[in-house]
Design a protein around this motif. Sequence first.
Motif, short mmCIF file in Angstrom:
data_model
loop_
_atom_site.label_atom_id
_atom_site.label_comp_id
_atom_site.label_asym_id
_atom_site.label_seq_id
_atom_site.Cartn_x
_atom_site.Cartn_y
_atom_site.Cartn_z
N LEU A 176 53.00 -4.13 17.54
CA LEU A 176 51.92 -3.45 18.23
C LEU A 176 52.35 -3.05 19.64
O LEU A 176 53.29 -3.62 20.20
N SER A 192 49.70 1.00 16.83
CA SER A 192 50.84 0.67 16.01
C SER A 192 51.30 1.94 15.31
O SER A 192 50.48 2.77 14.91
N ASP A 227 49.30 -7.65 10.17
CA ASP A 227 48.49 -7.16 11.29
C ASP A 227 47.00 -7.31 11.04
O ASP A 227 46.19 -7.10 11.94
N TYR A 263 40.39 -8.21 16.18
CA TYR A 263 40.98 -7.85 17.46
C TYR A 263 39.88 -7.81 18.51
O TYR A 263 38.87 -7.11 18.37
#
Lengths: 113, 112
Positions: A64, A78, A85, A89
Amino acid sequence: SQTIHQWPATLVQPVGSPLSLECTVEGTSNPNLYWYRQAAGRGLQLLFYSVGIGQISSEVPQNLSASRPQDRQFILSSKKLLLSDSGFYLCAWSQGALGETQYFGPGTRLLVL
Amino acid sequence: AQSVTQPDIHITVSEGASLELRCNYSYGATPYLFWYVQSPGQGLQLLLKYFSGDTLVQGIKGFEAEFKRSQSSFNLRKPSVHWSDAAEYFCAVGANDYKLSFGAGTTVTVRA
Protein backbone atom coordinates in the motif's frame (compact mmCIF):
# COMPACT_ATOMS: atom_id res chain seq x y z
CA SER A 1 -16.97 20.93 15.35
CA GLN A 2 -14.66 18.55 13.57
CA THR A 3 -15.84 15.63 11.49
CA ILE A 4 -14.02 12.94 9.59
CA HIS A 5 -15.36 11.15 6.55
CA GLN A 6 -14.27 7.98 4.82
CA TRP A 7 -15.45 6.50 1.58
CA PRO A 8 -16.43 4.17 0.36
CA ALA A 9 -17.95 2.45 3.36
CA THR A 10 -17.63 -0.98 1.79
CA LEU A 11 -15.63 -2.21 -1.16
CA VAL A 12 -15.25 -5.59 -2.86
CA GLN A 13 -12.34 -5.80 -5.25
CA PRO A 14 -10.68 -8.61 -7.22
CA VAL A 15 -7.09 -9.58 -6.59
CA GLY A 16 -4.75 -7.50 -8.73
CA SER A 17 -7.06 -4.52 -9.05
CA PRO A 18 -6.12 -1.01 -7.88
CA LEU A 19 -7.37 0.63 -4.72
CA SER A 20 -8.13 4.15 -3.63
CA LEU A 21 -9.64 4.96 -0.24
CA GLU A 22 -10.29 8.52 0.73
CA CYS A 23 -10.39 10.28 4.06
CA THR A 24 -11.40 13.89 4.60
CA VAL A 25 -11.43 15.95 7.77
CA GLU A 26 -13.58 19.02 8.29
CA GLY A 27 -13.48 21.75 10.90
CA THR A 28 -9.76 21.82 11.59
CA SER A 29 -6.57 22.85 9.86
CA ASN A 30 -3.18 21.20 9.60
CA PRO A 31 -4.26 17.97 11.30
CA ASN A 32 -2.08 14.93 11.69
CA LEU A 33 -3.63 12.14 9.66
CA TYR A 34 -3.39 8.39 10.07
CA TRP A 35 -4.31 5.19 8.25
CA TYR A 36 -4.82 2.01 10.26
CA ARG A 37 -5.76 -1.49 9.23
CA GLN A 38 -7.71 -3.83 11.41
CA ALA A 39 -7.75 -7.46 10.33
CA ALA A 40 -10.61 -9.65 11.52
CA GLY A 41 -10.39 -10.25 15.25
CA ARG A 42 -7.14 -8.34 15.59
CA GLY A 43 -6.00 -4.99 16.86
CA LEU A 44 -5.06 -1.86 14.99
CA GLN A 45 -2.00 -1.72 12.81
CA LEU A 46 -0.71 1.75 11.95
CA LEU A 47 0.06 1.88 8.23
CA PHE A 48 0.88 5.52 7.51
CA TYR A 49 0.74 8.88 9.14
CA SER A 50 1.19 12.41 7.88
CA VAL A 51 1.97 15.62 9.73
CA GLY A 52 1.59 17.88 6.70
CA ILE A 53 0.86 18.09 3.00
CA GLY A 54 3.14 15.78 1.07
CA GLN A 55 4.71 14.38 4.26
CA ILE A 56 4.08 10.66 4.61
CA SER A 57 5.62 8.26 7.10
CA SER A 58 5.27 4.56 6.47
CA GLU A 59 5.14 2.24 9.43
CA VAL A 60 4.98 -1.14 7.74
CA PRO A 61 6.45 -2.13 4.38
CA GLN A 62 3.66 -3.44 2.24
CA ASN A 63 1.62 -3.31 -0.90
CA LEU A 64 0.00 0.00 0.00
CA SER A 65 0.90 3.67 -0.33
CA ALA A 66 -0.54 6.91 1.01
CA SER A 67 -0.74 10.45 -0.24
CA ARG A 68 -1.87 13.77 1.16
CA PRO A 69 -2.67 16.05 -1.75
CA GLN A 70 -4.49 18.61 0.41
CA ASP A 71 -4.31 19.67 4.03
CA ARG A 72 -7.37 17.72 5.11
CA GLN A 73 -7.34 14.87 2.61
CA PHE A 74 -5.56 11.57 3.05
CA ILE A 75 -5.65 8.83 0.44
CA LEU A 76 -4.69 5.17 0.73
CA SER A 77 -3.81 3.43 -2.52
CA SER A 78 -2.60 0.24 -4.04
CA LYS A 79 -1.63 -0.60 -7.61
CA LYS A 80 -2.44 -4.31 -7.25
CA LEU A 81 -4.47 -5.67 -4.36
CA LEU A 82 -3.57 -8.91 -2.60
CA LEU A 83 -5.91 -11.21 -0.71
CA SER A 84 -4.08 -10.21 2.46
CA ASP A 85 -5.15 -6.59 1.96
CA SER A 86 -8.66 -7.47 3.08
CA GLY A 87 -9.63 -5.79 6.32
CA PHE A 88 -11.19 -2.79 7.95
CA TYR A 89 -9.37 0.47 7.20
CA LEU A 90 -9.63 3.31 9.62
CA CYS A 91 -8.58 6.90 9.13
CA ALA A 92 -7.91 9.12 12.13
CA TRP A 93 -6.83 12.66 12.85
CA SER A 94 -5.19 14.47 15.71
CA GLN A 95 -3.92 17.95 16.47
CA GLY A 96 -0.50 18.71 17.84
CA ALA A 97 2.41 16.43 18.47
CA LEU A 98 2.67 15.09 21.97
CA GLY A 99 0.58 11.92 22.00
CA GLU A 100 -2.59 13.81 21.38
CA THR A 101 -6.00 12.22 21.15
CA GLN A 102 -6.82 10.63 17.83
CA TYR A 103 -10.33 10.78 16.44
CA PHE A 104 -11.44 8.06 14.11
CA GLY A 105 -13.57 7.89 11.02
CA PRO A 106 -16.29 5.30 10.42
CA GLY A 107 -13.98 2.98 8.47
CA THR A 108 -13.97 1.22 5.12
CA ARG A 109 -14.54 -2.53 4.89
CA LEU A 110 -12.40 -3.95 2.08
CA LEU A 111 -12.84 -7.47 0.81
CA VAL A 112 -10.39 -8.72 -1.79
CA LEU A 113 -11.54 -11.81 -3.68
CA ALA B 1 9.17 2.67 22.33
CA GLN B 2 5.91 2.50 24.19
CA SER B 3 3.69 -0.57 24.19
CA VAL B 4 0.38 -1.72 25.63
CA THR B 5 -0.84 -5.08 26.87
CA GLN B 6 -4.46 -6.00 27.36
CA PRO B 7 -4.30 -9.37 29.10
CA ASP B 8 -7.93 -10.33 28.55
CA ILE B 9 -8.99 -11.17 25.02
CA HIS B 10 -12.62 -11.76 25.88
CA ILE B 11 -14.74 -11.01 28.95
CA THR B 12 -18.35 -12.03 29.53
CA VAL B 13 -20.34 -10.12 32.11
CA SER B 14 -23.96 -10.15 33.19
CA GLU B 15 -26.07 -7.08 32.64
CA GLY B 16 -26.02 -4.95 35.78
CA ALA B 17 -22.74 -6.42 37.00
CA SER B 18 -19.53 -4.47 37.29
CA LEU B 19 -16.84 -4.54 34.62
CA GLU B 20 -13.11 -4.06 34.81
CA LEU B 21 -10.80 -4.20 31.81
CA ARG B 22 -7.09 -4.39 32.37
CA CYS B 23 -4.42 -2.41 30.59
CA ASN B 24 -0.69 -2.40 31.24
CA TYR B 25 1.69 -0.11 29.45
CA SER B 26 5.40 0.14 28.98
CA TYR B 27 6.98 3.56 28.73
CA GLY B 28 9.86 5.25 30.45
CA ALA B 29 8.15 8.51 31.31
CA THR B 30 4.61 9.57 32.12
CA PRO B 31 2.51 8.46 29.20
CA TYR B 32 -0.66 9.74 27.69
CA LEU B 33 -3.27 7.02 28.14
CA PHE B 34 -6.53 6.41 26.33
CA TRP B 35 -9.46 4.03 26.24
CA TYR B 36 -11.47 3.64 23.06
CA VAL B 37 -14.57 1.59 22.32
CA GLN B 38 -15.50 0.04 18.99
CA SER B 39 -18.93 -1.34 18.15
CA PRO B 40 -19.05 -3.92 15.34
CA GLY B 41 -18.39 -2.39 11.96
CA GLN B 42 -17.80 1.06 13.42
CA GLY B 43 -14.88 3.36 14.02
CA LEU B 44 -13.31 3.88 17.42
CA GLN B 45 -14.87 6.26 19.92
CA LEU B 46 -12.86 7.87 22.68
CA LEU B 47 -14.12 6.92 26.15
CA LEU B 48 -11.60 8.78 28.26
CA LYS B 49 -8.00 9.91 28.44
CA TYR B 50 -5.33 10.63 31.00
CA PHE B 51 -2.64 13.23 30.47
CA SER B 52 -1.80 14.41 34.00
CA GLY B 53 -3.38 15.38 37.30
CA ASP B 54 -6.03 13.34 39.07
CA THR B 55 -5.29 9.68 38.50
CA LEU B 56 -8.99 8.74 38.46
CA VAL B 57 -10.46 9.80 35.16
CA GLN B 58 -14.14 9.98 34.33
CA GLY B 59 -15.31 9.31 30.82
CA ILE B 60 -18.43 9.01 28.78
CA LYS B 61 -21.09 6.31 29.16
CA GLY B 62 -20.40 5.93 32.88
CA PHE B 63 -16.84 4.62 32.48
CA GLU B 64 -13.87 5.56 34.61
CA ALA B 65 -10.22 4.57 34.62
CA GLU B 66 -7.47 4.78 37.17
CA PHE B 67 -3.83 5.46 36.39
CA LYS B 68 -1.46 3.60 38.70
CA ARG B 69 2.12 4.50 38.00
CA SER B 70 3.53 1.88 40.39
CA GLN B 71 1.75 -0.86 38.50
CA SER B 72 2.05 0.67 35.01
CA SER B 73 -1.67 0.16 34.66
CA PHE B 74 -4.68 2.06 33.42
CA ASN B 75 -7.67 -0.16 34.09
CA LEU B 76 -11.14 0.70 32.87
CA ARG B 77 -14.19 0.21 35.08
CA LYS B 78 -17.92 0.53 34.98
CA PRO B 79 -20.08 -0.16 38.05
CA SER B 80 -23.12 -1.51 36.22
CA VAL B 81 -22.94 -2.79 32.66
CA HIS B 82 -25.73 -2.28 30.14
CA TRP B 83 -26.34 -4.52 27.13
CA SER B 84 -25.23 -1.65 24.89
CA ASP B 85 -21.74 -1.87 26.40
CA ALA B 86 -21.07 -5.02 24.39
CA ALA B 87 -18.21 -3.99 22.15
CA GLU B 88 -14.46 -4.16 21.75
CA TYR B 89 -12.35 -1.98 23.97
CA PHE B 90 -8.88 -0.72 23.16
CA CYS B 91 -6.31 0.78 25.48
CA ALA B 92 -3.70 3.04 23.89
CA VAL B 93 -0.59 4.88 24.98
CA GLY B 94 0.95 7.98 23.46
CA ALA B 95 4.37 9.43 24.02
CA ASN B 96 6.30 12.40 22.70
CA ASP B 97 5.66 11.64 19.06
CA TYR B 98 2.73 11.63 16.73
CA LYS B 99 1.70 8.05 17.24
CA LEU B 100 -0.43 5.97 19.58
CA SER B 101 0.29 2.36 20.41
CA PHE B 102 -2.83 0.25 20.78
CA GLY B 103 -3.40 -2.92 22.70
CA ALA B 104 -4.89 -5.95 20.96
CA GLY B 105 -8.30 -5.19 22.40
CA THR B 106 -10.74 -6.85 24.77
CA THR B 107 -14.11 -8.03 23.52
CA VAL B 108 -16.91 -7.62 26.04
CA THR B 109 -20.01 -9.76 25.82
CA VAL B 110 -23.00 -8.84 27.97
CA ARG B 111 -25.44 -11.59 28.89
CA ALA B 112 -28.98 -10.93 29.99
